[in-house]
Scaffold this motif. Structure first.
Motif, short mmCIF file in Angstrom:
data_model
loop_
_atom_site.label_atom_id
_atom_site.label_comp_id
_atom_site.label_asym_id
_atom_site.label_seq_id
_atom_site.Cartn_x
_atom_site.Cartn_y
_atom_site.Cartn_z
N VAL A 7 2.92 0.40 -76.98
CA VAL A 7 2.85 1.80 -77.23
C VAL A 7 1.59 2.19 -77.98
O VAL A 7 1.36 1.43 -78.91
N GLU A 19 8.40 10.21 -81.52
CA GLU A 19 7.91 9.74 -80.32
C GLU A 19 8.33 8.41 -80.21
O GLU A 19 8.71 7.90 -79.09
N ILE A 23 11.27 6.71 -77.66
CA ILE A 23 11.05 5.86 -76.52
C ILE A 23 11.60 4.49 -76.81
O ILE A 23 12.33 4.07 -75.92
N TRP A 27 14.75 3.37 -74.12
CA TRP A 27 14.49 1.82 -73.23
C TRP A 27 15.56 1.00 -73.68
O TRP A 27 16.06 0.13 -72.88
N LEU A 44 5.72 3.49 -69.95
CA LEU A 44 6.48 4.33 -70.94
C LEU A 44 5.57 5.89 -71.15
O LEU A 44 4.61 5.74 -71.22
N ASP A 46 5.63 9.68 -73.35
CA ASP A 46 6.05 10.70 -74.35
C ASP A 46 6.87 11.61 -73.95
O ASP A 46 7.11 11.76 -72.70
#
Length: 62
Positions: A7, A19, A23, A27, A44, A46
């Protein structure tokens, strides 16, 4: 094999802690929908749907 999740913290449009937490939670629960084999990957995003990273399954480094 190895699983990597990357990320770009500077690309997050919201509060970084919130955030990143979202994430990781998303996931962690969503991986069950994927075949965990080499080459599997996903982008990925946000909460603003901005791409901020990816995860992938790749060969282990030797």
């Amino acid at each position: 094999m190895q699983f990597t999740l990357t990320v770009d913290m500077d690309a997050l449009t919201g509060e970084p802690e919130a955030e990143l937490s979202r994430i990781l939670r998303y996931w962690a629960g969503n991986l069950k929908h994927y075949e965990l084999v080499e080459g599997t990957h996903e982008t990925l995003s946000d909460t603003a749907y901005v791409p901020v990273g990816h995860w992938r399954i790749e060969p282990s480094p030797e």
